[in-house]
Enzyme design. Structure first.
Site, mmCIF file in Angstrom:
data_model
loop_
_atom_site.group_PDB
_atom_site.id
_atom_site.type_symbol
_atom_site.label_atom_id
_atom_site.label_comp_id
_atom_site.label_asym_id
_atom_site.label_seq_id
_atom_site.Cartn_x
_atom_site.Cartn_y
_atom_site.Cartn_z
ATOM 1 N N HIS A 44 0.837 -1.188 0.000
ATOM 2 C CA HIS A 44 0.000 0.000 0.000
ATOM 3 C C HIS A 44 0.889 1.262 0.000
ATOM 4 O O HIS A 44 2.097 1.177 0.235
ATOM 5 C CB HIS A 44 -0.919 -0.012 1.219
ATOM 6 C CG HIS A 44 -2.050 -1.002 1.079
ATOM 7 N ND1 HIS A 44 -2.975 -1.222 2.068
ATOM 8 C CD2 HIS A 44 -2.395 -1.815 0.047
ATOM 9 C CE1 HIS A 44 -3.853 -2.129 1.662
ATOM 10 N NE2 HIS A 44 -3.515 -2.507 0.435
ATOM 11 N N GLU A 46 1.362 3.825 2.006
ATOM 12 C CA GLU A 46 2.161 4.219 3.177
ATOM 13 C C GLU A 46 3.348 3.283 3.396
ATOM 14 O O GLU A 46 4.394 3.712 3.873
ATOM 15 C CB GLU A 46 1.293 4.334 4.444
ATOM 16 C CG GLU A 46 0.343 3.187 4.725
ATOM 17 C CD GLU A 46 -0.958 3.281 3.932
ATOM 18 O OE1 GLU A 46 -0.893 3.190 2.697
ATOM 19 O OE2 GLU A 46 -2.013 3.407 4.553
ATOM 20 N N ARG A 177 -10.513 3.603 -21.469
ATOM 21 C CA ARG A 177 -10.664 2.146 -21.291
ATOM 22 C C ARG A 177 -9.638 1.621 -20.301
ATOM 23 O O ARG A 177 -9.944 0.820 -19.418
ATOM 24 C CB ARG A 177 -10.474 1.422 -22.634
ATOM 25 C CG ARG A 177 -11.627 1.598 -23.601
ATOM 26 C CD ARG A 177 -11.354 0.832 -24.893
ATOM 27 N NE ARG A 177 -12.451 0.990 -25.849
ATOM 28 C CZ ARG A 177 -12.419 0.505 -27.092
ATOM 29 N NH1 ARG A 177 -11.352 -0.155 -27.532
ATOM 30 N NH2 ARG A 177 -13.444 0.679 -27.897
ATOM 31 N N THR A 189 -24.588 -3.752 -30.256
ATOM 32 C CA THR A 189 -23.415 -2.972 -30.678
ATOM 33 C C THR A 189 -22.260 -3.903 -31.035
ATOM 34 O O THR A 189 -21.539 -3.670 -32.007
ATOM 35 C CB THR A 189 -22.975 -2.004 -29.556
ATOM 36 O OG1 THR A 189 -24.101 -1.219 -29.189
ATOM 37 C CG2 THR A 189 -21.851 -1.088 -30.009
ATOM 38 N N LEU A 197 -12.920 -3.852 -27.947
ATOM 39 C CA LEU A 197 -13.153 -3.259 -26.623
ATOM 40 C C LEU A 197 -11.959 -3.266 -25.681
ATOM 41 O O LEU A 197 -12.106 -3.011 -24.493
ATOM 42 C CB LEU A 197 -14.353 -3.926 -25.926
ATOM 43 C CG LEU A 197 -15.709 -3.819 -26.611
ATOM 44 C CD1 LEU A 197 -16.756 -4.568 -25.792
ATOM 45 C CD2 LEU A 197 -16.141 -2.364 -26.773
ATOM 46 N N ARG A 200 -5.549 -0.169 -26.411
ATOM 47 C CA ARG A 200 -4.329 -0.488 -27.157
ATOM 48 C C ARG A 200 -3.626 0.771 -27.650
ATOM 49 O O ARG A 200 -4.166 1.874 -27.572
ATOM 50 C CB ARG A 200 -4.631 -1.446 -28.311
ATOM 51 C CG ARG A 200 -5.795 -1.030 -29.160
ATOM 52 C CD ARG A 200 -6.239 -2.154 -30.113
ATOM 53 N NE ARG A 200 -7.238 -1.617 -31.018
ATOM 54 C CZ ARG A 200 -8.539 -1.557 -30.762
ATOM 55 N NH1 ARG A 200 -9.006 -2.035 -29.617
ATOM 56 N NH2 ARG A 200 -9.377 -1.023 -31.615
ATOM 57 N N GLU A 284 -19.688 1.687 -23.847
ATOM 58 C CA GLU A 284 -19.522 2.112 -25.242
ATOM 59 C C GLU A 284 -20.563 1.349 -26.041
ATOM 60 O O GLU A 284 -20.344 0.205 -26.413
ATOM 61 C CB GLU A 284 -18.123 1.779 -25.747
ATOM 62 C CG GLU A 284 -17.035 2.534 -25.036
ATOM 63 C CD GLU A 284 -15.695 2.408 -25.751
ATOM 64 O OE1 GLU A 284 -15.646 2.665 -26.967
ATOM 65 O OE2 GLU A 284 -14.724 2.026 -25.086
#
Ligand code: AOF
Ligand code: ZN
Length: 351
Positions: A44, A46, A177, A189, A197, A200, A284
């Protein structure tokens, strides 16, 4: 704290599903070390900052999020802060994770460390809209991306639609993305655009988002391009068709059957948050599906790229919504950001 917020942003594309967190250790008003959270499962913020200085005793630690007090993938950060004998901890916001939620602050105070909370709290919240919403509402933070012409159209009446926006805007979408936990579309779609999707052509390190298809009747074609690109694919359906589910699983998808209900889309989003730890979704899709999500109250933000072209009034609209009877019923949005990207303008709006 402002420096700690800058550091937290370095985890933007990589630390999912964990929150973006930054940490600054200071003594005598001088920064002695810095850290941020880069990867879930690794140290983490810290811990990275404490490891980066020889002696943190007596220091003041600035943290964009309350330190954890539980054993997750890593041991509790409060113990490290206590062992290092830091003097003060200044926290921007409490950790909304119910496993922490104030107990980190309590443990520090019980160990005699002074804790202050609330410095730049709003800015710290903006780092993690998805993590906060998932922890408090069991839903992801959802952005819906659209590209339109100056006259608010997305495609010609004959369906021809690709590349309304410029190359630079499309690259910007790839960054969006990459910063998301999931990119979500409708099967309609997917069939129309055969999109992959994935993110890149980016010169940054990032964690690839899960790709999610909402496919009530399981009509995702076996030949869809999405299956030829490795990475997580999740398909949601409301038909319990074992044979079709098995075929899609063989292609590499995880298929989730959720029984049909009036709140089915809400159930899908809740499942993504609870079962797949999805913090931020980028939708999208076309004007019908995006419109349906807006009507259901599932979209938090619209990201609209406007290209300086005119498509004419026979072309398709930005979004399909129920017809309004009165102007007073119109959805009011707030523009929170506008910038020029190449030849286009990008608007960010909240609903
Ligand atoms: C911190 N500092 O930098 C972050 C925290 O599974 P783990 O061990 O990685 O723990 C994840 C949880 O820890 C996460 O859900 C959130 O509550 C907290 N994230 N805490 O002290 C950090 N990223
Ligand atoms: Zn921690």
């Amino acid at each position: 704290m402002s420096r700690a917020i800058q550091l937290a942003k370095r985890g933007r594309y990589t630390c999912d599903p964990n929150p973006r967190v930054g940490c600054v250790v200071s003594r005598d008003n001088q920064i002695i070390s810095e850290g941020w959270h880069a990867l879930a499962g690794e140290a983490h913020a810290e811990i990275n900052a404490l490891n980066d200085c020889n002696d943190a005793s007596g220091s003041t630690v600035y943290l964009t999020l309350e330190p954890c007090s539980h054993h997750g993938r890593t041991p509790p950060c409060v113990e490290a802060l206590i062992n290092m004998k830091v003097a003060d901890v200044i926290i921007a916001m409490v950790d909304p994770n119910p496993l922490v939620a104030g107990s980190g602050i309590e443990k520090l105070e019980n160990a005699g460390i002074s804790v202050k909370q609330g410095l730049l709290e709003l800015e710290a919240q903006k780092l993690n809209p998805g993590f906060i919403k998932r922890m408090t509402q069991h839903l992801p933070h959802t952005r819906c991306k659209m590209a339109m012409s100056l006259d608010g159209r997305t495609a010609l009446a004959n369906g021809e639609s690709q590349w309304i926006s410029s190359e630079l805007s499309r690259r910007d979408v790839h960054r969006l993305r990459a910063a998301s936990s999931a990119v979500l579309t409708s099967v309609e779609t997917l069939i129309k655009d055969d999109a992959s999707l994935n993110a890149r052509n980016l010169d940054i390190e990032f964690k690839q988002a899960a790709r999610v298809i909402v496919d009530r009747t399981l009509k995702t074609p076996d030949q869809a391009k999405i299956f030829s690109i490795s990475g997580q694919i999740i398909i949601y359906t409301e038909v319990d068709n074992d044979e079709r589910i098995h075929a899609l699983e063989k292609l590499g998808a995880e298929v989730v059957y959720l029984a049909k209900t009036d709140s089915w889309l809400n159930d899908v989003f809740m499942h993504l948050a609870n079962e797949f730890e999805i913090n931020e979704i980028l939708v999208e899709a076309g004007s019908t599906f995006s419109g349906a999500l807006i009507e259901k109250g599932l979209i938090d933000e619209l990201i609209v790229y406007m290209a300086p072209v005119l498509l004419g009034n026979d072309a398709n609209p930005l979004v399909k919504l129920k017809q309004l009877e009165k102007l007073s019923e119109a959805k009011q949005l707030e523009i929170i950001d506008v910038r020029q990207i190449g030849k286009d303008l990008r608007f960010t709006l909240t609903l």
